[in-house]
Design a protein around this motif. Structure first.
Motif, PDB file in Angstrom:
ATOM      1  N   CYS A 211       0.862  -1.178   0.000  1.00  0.00           N
ATOM      2  CA  CYS A 211       0.000   0.000   0.000  1.00  0.00           C
ATOM      3  C   CYS A 211       0.897   1.227   0.000  1.00  0.00           C
ATOM      4  O   CYS A 211       1.604   1.499   0.978  1.00  0.00           O
ATOM      5  N   TYR A 221      -1.343   0.927  -5.324  1.00  0.00           N
ATOM      6  CA  TYR A 221      -1.384  -0.382  -4.689  1.00  0.00           C
ATOM      7  C   TYR A 221      -0.751  -1.426  -5.608  1.00  0.00           C
ATOM      8  O   TYR A 221      -0.816  -1.316  -6.837  1.00  0.00           O
ATOM      9  N   ASP A 236     -10.796  -4.037 -11.948  1.00  0.00           N
ATOM     10  CA  ASP A 236     -10.501  -3.256 -10.743  1.00  0.00           C
ATOM     11  C   ASP A 236     -11.064  -3.953  -9.499  1.00  0.00           C
ATOM     12  O   ASP A 236     -10.413  -4.012  -8.447  1.00  0.00           O
ATOM     13  N   PHE A 240      -8.875  -5.158  -6.136  1.00  0.00           N
ATOM     14  CA  PHE A 240      -9.099  -4.701  -4.764  1.00  0.00           C
ATOM     15  C   PHE A 240      -9.476  -5.864  -3.839  1.00  0.00           C
ATOM     16  O   PHE A 240      -9.076  -5.877  -2.665  1.00  0.00           O
ATOM     17  N   ARG A 244      -7.130  -6.735  -0.548  1.00  0.00           N
ATOM     18  CA  ARG A 244      -7.658  -6.776   0.815  1.00  0.00           C
ATOM     19  C   ARG A 244      -7.387  -8.117   1.490  1.00  0.00           C
ATOM     20  O   ARG A 244      -7.157  -8.182   2.695  1.00  0.00           O
ATOM     21  N   VAL A 255      -8.985   0.605   2.813  1.00  0.00           N
ATOM     22  CA  VAL A 255      -8.756   0.723   1.368  1.00  0.00           C
ATOM     23  C   VAL A 255     -10.025   1.247   0.695  1.00  0.00           C
ATOM     24  O   VAL A 255     -11.087   0.628   0.801  1.00  0.00           O
ATOM     25  N   THR A 257     -11.922   2.029  -2.740  1.00  0.00           N
ATOM     26  CA  THR A 257     -11.872   1.627  -4.141  1.00  0.00           C
ATOM     27  C   THR A 257     -12.338   2.758  -5.047  1.00  0.00           C
ATOM     28  O   THR A 257     -12.978   3.718  -4.617  1.00  0.00           O
TER      29      THR A 257
END
Length: 390
Positions: A211, A221, A236, A240, A244, A255, A257
């Motif tokens: 991160c 990221y 995407d 994500f 995570r 986080v 998005t």
């Protein structure tokens, strides 16, 4: 056309060298095969060591950096679902790192060069180096279909791994050392606030994650992927979700998005070519060495090369001494190999290697435990991360 120093490449290394030389009254011309817009559009990392920040101030280009750069006193390691902070400032005797994108550094340097009225020739095609082992090197190139020649005293090859400079050195004059890693980093840039105030390096059974950030409102990221992976396979949302999974809950929950601004896969490699000088040609930055991004050393190593090369050229022109020129390669390589070691160590510490045995996995875990529990181990890490002395 005649100049004192011909610089090949208008990336941050070439522009920084040109800025320092110009302020010291040493004439220089930069040749770049790409357009200015292309150079300024390249997205790269931006964790700057204390030494590089100081150099940018010396070069007179740190106004925006000092206003917008994010100073980080620490860095985080995540493993076994827990976050561990290393206090860089305390352990390194007051040094810090600054997050400021390489694109921004390049923009500031290009703008400063334009203000000084120094010559930069963009979209220079068919660049070729001649007579580099003589006292009168020259560079030929083509602009708008017309072949031109630039005569000079020295040539600084700052044109990257695939540039013409290293390829111009005769076969057998260089020794190359290389390690190609069996994975890459899938990176995503998004206009959302970072998940943490400081960088988070995560080791997870599914693979490494990072991160990072470019500003207070833009996050970068990364997740480790196999070398053969294709970016088209990742939406995407899938990115994500995977990110995570690899983070402690407190970081994963933070986080935010959003639609990706850029998404790409970067392979990891360690590479060094030595020596970094052949006659009147000097290699600097990626033309001479590549490091995995894990240790945040690529841009910073280019800056330290520029430090040594600028000092050597200034000594030549102002003091009539070639001691710095003769010592350039050895001085630069001594620091490069230490940074290569640190980047190799960080990469081995945090990534999943497909060929590793269960024993080696335990050793990796023990090394992480030792890093976050031993002040001596943490001090060694902090000393390297903020940057070894020039």
């Amino acid at each position: 056309m005649r100049t004192q120093v011909a610089i090949i490449g208008a990336g941050p290394a070439g522009l920084l060298l040109g800025q320092l030389l110009s302020r010291a009254g040493i004439d220089n011309v930069i040749l770049e095969r790409r357009s200015l817009d292309y150079v300024l559009s390249r997205i790269r990392a931006g964790v700057l060591e204390q030494g590089m920040v100081d150099m940018l101030r010396e070069a007179g280009v740190a106004g925006r950096l000092d206003r917008e750069g994010q100073v980080h006193d620490g860095v985080n390691f995540a493993f076994d679902g827990t976050l561990h902070r290393i206090d860089l400032k305390h352990l390194s005797g007051g040094k810090t790192v600054t997050v400021y994108g390489q694109t921004e550094v390049t923009h500031d340097l290009a703008e400063a060069r334009q203000a000084l009225g120094r010559t930069t020739i963009y979209e220079a095609e068919d660049v070729a180096l001649h007579d580099i082992d003589t006292a009168a090197p020259r560079v030929t190139f083509r602009v708008n279909g017309e072949v031109q020649e630039l005569r000079c005293d020295f040539i600084a090859g700052c044109d990257g791994y695939h540039g013409v400079s290293r390829r111009s050195i005769p076969e057998g004059a260089l020794t190359s050392f290389e390690r190609v890693y069996p994975f890459g980093w899938l990176g995503l840039l998004v206009d959302r606030p970072p998940a943490a105030h400081e960088l988070v390096y995560a080791r997870h059974e599914r693979g490494f994650a990072l991160c990072s950030m470019r500003s207070a409102q833009r996050s970068r990221y990364y997740v480790q992927v196999p070398l053969e992976e294709r970016v088209e396979n990742w939406s995407d949302e899938a990115f994500f979700d995977e990110l995570r999974r690899r983070l402690p809950a407190e970081v994963a929950d933070a986080v935010q998005t959003g639609p990706s601004l850029e998404k790409s896969i970067a392979p990891l490699r360690s590479f060094v070519a030595e020596p970094m000088r052949f006659g009147r040609l000097f290699l600097a930055g990626d033309a001479a060495h590549i490091v995995p991004p894990t240790g945040a050393k690529g841009l910073n190593l280019a800056a330290s090369d520029v430090r040594y090369l600028f000092d050597a050229l200034r000594e030549h022109y102002n003091d009539g001494s070639d001691a710095g020129i003769e010592a350039y390669s050895a001085r630069a390589l001594a620091r490069i190999w230490k940074a290569e070691r640190f980047s190799w160590w960080m990469t081995g510490l945090l990534h999943r290697f497909p060929e590793r045995s269960a024993f080696e996995e335990r050793m990796q875990q023990a090394e992480l435990d030792y890093l976050v529990s031993s002040p001596a181990a943490a001090t060694a890490m902090a000393e390297n991360y903020v940057g070894l002395p020039y």
